[in-house]
Design a protein around this motif. Structure first.
Motif, PDB file in Angstrom:
ATOM      1  N   HIS A  76       1.039  -1.674   0.303  1.00 21.64           N
ATOM      2  CA  HIS A  76      -0.141  -0.022  -0.265  1.00 21.64           C
ATOM      3  C   HIS A  76       0.827   1.297   0.319  1.00 21.64           C
ATOM      4  CE1 HIS A  76      -3.493   2.530  -0.050  1.00 21.64           C
ATOM      5  NE2 HIS A  76      -3.675   2.140   1.422  1.00 21.64           N
ATOM      6  N   GLN A  77       0.653   2.158  -0.930  1.00 17.60           N
ATOM      7  CA  GLN A  77       1.928   3.046  -1.425  1.00 17.60           C
ATOM      8  C   GLN A  77       0.664   4.655  -1.694  1.00 17.60           C
ATOM      9  OE1 GLN A  77       4.729   2.433  -5.102  1.00 17.60           O
ATOM     10  NE2 GLN A  77       5.413   1.378  -3.693  1.00 17.60           N
ATOM     11  N   SER A  78      -0.365   4.278  -2.158  1.00 14.12           N
ATOM     12  CA  SER A  78      -0.899   5.604  -2.281  1.00 14.12           C
ATOM     13  C   SER A  78      -2.304   5.133  -2.319  1.00 14.12           C
ATOM     14  CB  SER A  78      -0.545   6.137  -3.468  1.00 14.12           C
ATOM     15  OG  SER A  78      -1.588   6.901  -3.847  1.00 14.12           O
ATOM     16  N   TRP A  79      -3.153   6.020  -1.974  1.00 13.18           N
ATOM     17  CA  TRP A  79      -4.660   5.870  -2.887  1.00 13.18           C
ATOM     18  C   TRP A  79      -5.141   5.656  -3.685  1.00 13.18           C
ATOM     19  CZ3 TRP A  79      -7.973   5.163   1.459  1.00 13.18           C
ATOM     20  CH2 TRP A  79      -7.904   6.261   2.791  1.00 13.18           C
ATOM     21  N   THR A 151      -1.634   0.328   6.494  1.00 14.44           N
ATOM     22  CA  THR A 151      -1.798   1.709   5.959  1.00 14.44           C
ATOM     23  C   THR A 151      -0.897   1.703   4.684  1.00 14.44           C
ATOM     24  OG1 THR A 151      -1.966   4.145   6.957  1.00 14.44           O
ATOM     25  CG2 THR A 151      -0.327   2.539   7.811  1.00 14.44           C
ATOM     26  N   ARG A 152      -1.514   3.183   4.553  1.00 15.72           N
ATOM     27  CA  ARG A 152      -0.311   3.921   2.964  1.00 15.72           C
ATOM     28  C   ARG A 152       1.654   3.423   3.550  1.00 15.72           C
ATOM     29  NH1 ARG A 152      -2.787   8.672   1.905  1.00 15.72           N
ATOM     30  NH2 ARG A 152      -3.451   8.572   3.951  1.00 15.72           N
ATOM     31  N   SER A 153       2.497   3.619   3.279  1.00 15.19           N
ATOM     32  CA  SER A 153       3.232   4.076   3.614  1.00 15.19           C
ATOM     33  C   SER A 153       3.800   5.166   2.920  1.00 15.19           C
ATOM     34  CB  SER A 153       4.799   3.055   2.533  1.00 15.19           C
ATOM     35  OG  SER A 153       5.889   3.195   1.843  1.00 15.19           O
ATOM     36  N   PRO A 154       4.862   5.494   4.403  1.00 20.32           N
ATOM     37  CA  PRO A 154       4.303   7.365   4.327  1.00 20.32           C
ATOM     38  C   PRO A 154       5.460   7.627   3.287  1.00 20.32           C
ATOM     39  CG  PRO A 154       6.034   6.202   6.259  1.00 20.32           C
ATOM     40  CD  PRO A 154       5.005   4.565   5.445  1.00 20.32           C
ATOM     41  N   TYR A 185       3.010   6.074  -5.414  1.00 25.94           N
ATOM     42  CA  TYR A 185       3.760   6.515  -4.172  1.00 25.94           C
ATOM     43  C   TYR A 185       4.131   7.663  -5.247  1.00 25.94           C
ATOM     44  CZ  TYR A 185       6.845   8.508  -0.875  1.00 25.94           C
ATOM     45  OH  TYR A 185       6.999   9.757  -0.248  1.00 25.94           O
ATOM     46  N   PRO A 189       1.710  11.043  -2.844  1.00 28.50           N
ATOM     47  CA  PRO A 189       2.041  10.913  -2.211  1.00 28.50           C
ATOM     48  C   PRO A 189       1.636  10.613  -0.079  1.00 28.50           C
ATOM     49  CG  PRO A 189       4.246  11.974  -3.318  1.00 28.50           C
ATOM     50  CD  PRO A 189       2.606  12.054  -3.834  1.00 28.50           C
ATOM     51  N   LYS A 190       2.245   9.943   0.603  1.00 32.49           N
ATOM     52  CA  LYS A 190       0.579   9.698   1.720  1.00 32.49           C
ATOM     53  C   LYS A 190       1.324  11.316   2.052  1.00 32.49           C
ATOM     54  CE  LYS A 190      -0.331   7.743   6.483  1.00 32.49           C
ATOM     55  NZ  LYS A 190       0.299   6.728   7.105  1.00 32.49           N
ATOM     56  N   HIS A 191       2.470  12.123   2.381  1.00 40.22           N
ATOM     57  CA  HIS A 191       2.780  13.962   3.169  1.00 40.22           C
ATOM     58  C   HIS A 191       3.720  14.405   1.821  1.00 40.22           C
ATOM     59  CE1 HIS A 191       1.784  11.831   6.989  1.00 40.22           C
ATOM     60  NE2 HIS A 191       3.463  10.599   6.995  1.00 40.22           N
TER      61      HIS A 191
END
Length: 248
Positions: A76-79, A151-154, A185, A189-191
């Motif tokens: 899980h890299q991204s939505w 959860t998504r990887s940061p 990703y 990206p998550k952040h």
């Protein structure tokens, strides 16, 4: 251009969720079957990939037997992993998803109409009840998709796996089919802020890993087998085995 693309994407996701979510709910209560709502979900995924300018390349479709239930386990890299799986996995399936998502207006009701299973990770008793329910669903012939990382990887790198999905696999005694998702990703990206970065996602479906006859004593070996199967089609930068300059 990325700003305009991103605004268009978020406009699309709001209205597609309202329209297709409502359609999924109506179709479920009309037919009392999950096939029609799942078709709405597949279209939902395809629309969002199109709106974001994202293309998904799929390999390993020969490893899927749509007539047999299984547990699909993906990194899980991204939505956009969700959109890619919905759009490109050619089987009807359920998600094992965190409970908070079911509280989102319209989306949560649509997820229920699709037969998705909420899991409350903050309550061990409720979590195991959800896993028991999911195992029964798999034994009754439906496939389920899980993200073992939870959860998504940061940072886009493969994280440690949680045990819940593997407890589900052992309870159901059905095979786990690994799915490697590479490149998502970079899309969001998550952040990394709100802007969408159009590109290509590589989705590789691995060979099924059997669980029949396995017990809780075999859980760690099963986790490592699935993890290595997923890593086989990720780049080194993603925590995988492929050189970063190679195509997955």
């Amino acid at each position: 251009m990325k700003t305009l693309r991103s605004v268009f994407f978020y406009f699309t996701i709001v209205w597609s969720t309202i329209l297709l979510g409502a359609s999924a709910v109506i179709l479920f209560y009309t037919t009392r079957k999950h096939a029609a709502p799942h078709a709405c979900s597949r279209l939902w995924g395809k629309v969002h990939l199109w709106a974001a300018g994202v293309r998904v390349e799929v390999k390993g479709l020969e490893n899927i037997d749509p007539t047999k239930p299984c547990i699909y386990a993906a990194n899980h890299q991204s939505w956009f992993d969700i959109f890619a799986i919905l759009a490109k996995l050619p089987v009807e399936f359920r998600w094992l998803a965190k409970e908070e998502l079911f509280k989102i207006p319209i989306l949560g009701i649509a997820m229920t109409a699709n037969g998705y299973i909420p899991i409350d990770r903050s309550d061990r008793r409720k979590a195991f009840a959800s896993l028991n329910r999911a195992a029964l669903i798999v034994r009754n012939g439906a496939s389920i998709v899980i993200f073992p990382e939870g959860t998504r990887s940061p940072d886009g790198v493969l994280q440690d796996f949680r045990m819940g999905g593997f407890v589900l696999a052992l309870k159901s005694q059905q095979p786990i089919v690994p799915i490697s998702i590479s490149g998502s990703y970079r899309i969001l990206p998550k952040h990394g802020g709100w802007k969408i970065h159009p590109g290509v996602i590589q989705l590789t479906i691995g060979a099924p890993i059997p669980t029949a006859g396995l017990t809780s004593k075999d859980r760690e070996d099963l986790v490592q087998a699935v993890r290595q199967a997923i890593r086989a089609h990720l780049t080194e930068r993603e925590g995988g085995l492929l050189p970063d300059h190679s195509s997955v």
